[in-house]
Design a protein around this motif. Structure first.
Motif, short mmCIF file in Angstrom:
data_model
loop_
_atom_site.label_atom_id
_atom_site.label_comp_id
_atom_site.label_asym_id
_atom_site.label_seq_id
_atom_site.Cartn_x
_atom_site.Cartn_y
_atom_site.Cartn_z
N PRO A 12 22.27 26.11 -12.07
CA PRO A 12 21.56 27.32 -11.63
C PRO A 12 21.15 27.26 -10.15
O PRO A 12 20.69 26.23 -9.66
CB PRO A 12 20.31 27.34 -12.52
CG PRO A 12 20.68 26.53 -13.71
CD PRO A 12 21.61 25.46 -13.21
N CYS A 13 21.39 28.38 -9.47
CA CYS A 13 20.96 28.54 -8.08
C CYS A 13 20.06 29.76 -8.06
O CYS A 13 20.55 30.89 -8.12
CB CYS A 13 22.17 28.76 -7.17
SG CYS A 13 23.28 27.36 -7.09
N VAL A 14 18.77 29.51 -8.03
CA VAL A 14 17.79 30.58 -8.17
C VAL A 14 16.73 30.48 -7.09
O VAL A 14 16.70 29.50 -6.34
CB VAL A 14 17.14 30.53 -9.59
CG1 VAL A 14 18.13 30.96 -10.66
CG2 VAL A 14 16.62 29.13 -9.90
N LEU A 15 15.89 31.50 -7.05
CA LEU A 15 14.83 31.55 -6.04
C LEU A 15 14.05 30.23 -6.00
O LEU A 15 13.77 29.69 -4.94
CB LEU A 15 13.90 32.72 -6.39
CG LEU A 15 12.80 33.03 -5.39
CD1 LEU A 15 13.40 33.52 -4.09
CD2 LEU A 15 11.86 34.09 -5.97
N GLY A 18 24.11 41.30 -11.46
CA GLY A 18 24.09 39.85 -11.24
C GLY A 18 24.60 39.06 -12.43
O GLY A 18 25.21 37.99 -12.25
N SER A 19 24.37 39.56 -13.64
CA SER A 19 24.79 38.79 -14.82
C SER A 19 26.31 38.65 -14.90
O SER A 19 26.81 37.76 -15.57
CB SER A 19 24.26 39.46 -16.10
OG SER A 19 24.73 40.79 -16.16
N GLY A 20 27.04 39.50 -14.19
CA GLY A 20 28.50 39.39 -14.16
C GLY A 20 28.96 38.12 -13.45
O GLY A 20 30.12 37.72 -13.55
N PHE A 21 28.03 37.47 -12.72
CA PHE A 21 28.38 36.23 -12.00
C PHE A 21 27.89 34.99 -12.74
O PHE A 21 28.01 33.88 -12.24
CB PHE A 21 27.76 36.24 -10.60
CG PHE A 21 28.24 37.37 -9.72
CD1 PHE A 21 29.44 37.28 -9.03
CD2 PHE A 21 27.50 38.55 -9.59
CE1 PHE A 21 29.89 38.31 -8.21
CE2 PHE A 21 27.94 39.59 -8.78
CZ PHE A 21 29.14 39.47 -8.09
N GLY A 22 27.28 35.19 -13.91
CA GLY A 22 26.76 34.05 -14.66
C GLY A 22 25.37 34.33 -15.19
O GLY A 22 24.68 35.24 -14.70
N ALA A 23 24.97 33.53 -16.18
CA ALA A 23 23.70 33.79 -16.86
C ALA A 23 22.50 33.73 -15.90
O ALA A 23 21.55 34.50 -16.05
CB ALA A 23 23.51 32.79 -17.99
N ALA A 24 22.56 32.86 -14.90
CA ALA A 24 21.42 32.76 -13.97
C ALA A 24 21.32 33.98 -13.05
O ALA A 24 20.34 34.13 -12.33
CB ALA A 24 21.50 31.47 -13.15
N GLY A 25 22.34 34.85 -13.09
CA GLY A 25 22.29 36.07 -12.28
C GLY A 25 21.63 37.22 -13.02
O GLY A 25 21.46 38.31 -12.45
#
Ligand code: PGU
Length: 400
Positions: free
Chosen positions: A156-159, A367-374
């Motif tokens: 995951p790459c998140v805030l 964003g979810s189209g790029f992965g669950a963390a999106g």
């Protein structure tokens, strides 16, 4: 009947961008008077600038004369490989470590042949869909699960981690897909961060596929434009890049990959030799017209045009980010990348996508189209005409 490839059957959804186009069309059919503006797919809109366009024209004209005609050129023009080496990599490589292609998406797909079903893919989450979907097609992923696919490691790459992942999830002999400037988050890794990534790859005998498709959007000189800015990367990384987003070659099609000779598989075999074998077997070289366009893009005048064109899209990005921030929406990206990544808490990404389409007649990317963390995010692309961007910003500010 021949049997269907069972890996295709495993893909859980259609490719993201056609699905967005389908929803746009559906909306358009029921709202025939709506003037829809797309800030969705990252597709260039501005004309190729004159010097580079002239390179393409010259390339085409060469084909009409016996003395300068060229046919197949599997490896690409030697002069172009020399120029890429000189201009992008400060002469760090030999020309036989640089392979010319028809774009980085195609290269990523073919690179997956090097590793086959035994690959252990690790991706940033969210990420450009080709890394995951291509891995599924290559048989390197298992069944779909509630998060993604079995056999794929998601970082995951998140805030909360400032969009740079926790690298401890990378196991032995992994195939790490890494993109900076990042699609979709717009985050750019620092040299220190890429150093950590390279160290981790070397320690775990892993190989990185580094996607630098947006490197020309970097304006901060302290940020690395290539993974090879880090010592040791030539022993653990392949880099892909293209002229699509820098020179407006999305439709022209011209890219390259760097596969250093120092890079080896776990058994000690040369990755460069295998890449050469794969490319010569299933790819017949990039268009020679496009290669002359790329040569023009790499000279002094062409480099100025690249800066001008990417500068234009960066200004668009600044306008979009400004409008979102005025609305109090938290967002990142857009200063060294053409994407704005915006957080919309309280609803899922497809709901936000639909709401923006219905209220503002603006197409975005969920964003979810790029992965669950999106999930919970929307990506806005800066690839649009200026008047459309201004109008879209106005609509977002007044109708959202
Ligand atoms: N790599 C990244 C990270 C990209 O975002 C894109 C395009 C490519 C490679 C493709 O580059 P080519 O050199 O032109 O092959 N991403 C766009 C377009 C959608 C797509 O499916 O490629 C996007 O909107 O994400």
């Amino acid at each position: 009947m021949a049997q269907r490839n069972s890996n295709i059957a495993r893909l859980t959804a259609g490719y993201l961008f056609p699905e967005i186009a389908r929803r746009r069309q559906e909306f358009s059919a029921s709202h025939p008077n709506a003037k829809i503006i797309s800030l969705g797919v990252g597709n260039t809109t501005e004309p190729i600038l004159p010097h580079i366009a002239n390179g393409l024209v010259q390339g085409a004209q060469r084909l009409s004369r016996t003395e300068t005609y060229m046919g197949y050129m599997d490896e690409g023009l030697l002069e172009l490989r020399e120029q890429i080496n000189k201009v992008i990599y400060a002469g760090q490589f030999n020309t036989d470590e640089i392979f010319i292609s028809d774009g980085s998406k195609c290269d990523i797909g073919r690179l997956q042949w090097l590793f086959g079903p035994g690959a252990r893919p690790v991706v940033q989450d969210p990420s450009y869909p080709v890394y995951v979907d291509g891995s599924v097609l290559a048989g390197a992923a298992g069944a779909a699960n509630e998060y993604g696919y079995d056999g794929i490691i998601y970082m995951p790459c998140v805030l909360e981690n400032e969009y740079f992942p926790d690298l401890s999830k990378i196991g032995k002999e992994s195939l790490i897909y890494f993109c900076s400037p990042n699609n979709p988050t717009g985050a750019v890794s620092t040299k220190e961060q890429l150093k950590m990534l390279v160290e981790k790859a070397l320690k775990t005998d892993s190989i990185i596929i580094f996607d630098a498709a947006y490197s020309e959007y970097i304006r901060d000189d302290a940020l690395p434009k290539t993974i090879y800015a880090v010592d040791g990367a030539e022993r653990c990384a392949i880099e892909v890049n293209s002229f699509s987003k820098s020179a407006g070659f999305t439709g022209v099609r011209l890219g390259w990959s760097v596969v250093p000779k120092a890079l080896k598989f776990s058994g000690g075999e040369s990755v460069n030799a295998d890449w050469s074998r794969v490319q010569s077997t299933i790819f017949n070289g990039a268009s020679n017209i496009a290669q002359f366009g790329a040569l023009a893009a790499l000279d002094v005048e062409g480099q100025k045009e690249i800066r001008e064109l990417t500068g234009f899209y960066l200004e668009n990005a600044g306008l979009i980010r400004g409008a979102l921030r005025e609305l109090g929406i938290e967002c990142t990206g857009g200063d060294n990348s053409p994407y704005i990544w915006a957080r919309f808490p309280g609803e899922n990404s497809w709901q936000t996508f639909e709401r923006i389409l219905e209220k503002c007649h603006v197409v975005s990317t969920p964003g979810s189209g790029f992965g669950a963390a999106g999930e919970g995010y929307i990506r806005f692309s800066a690839f649009s005409h200026r008047d459309n961007v201004e109008e879209a910003c106005q609509r977002l500010k007044t109708r959202l």
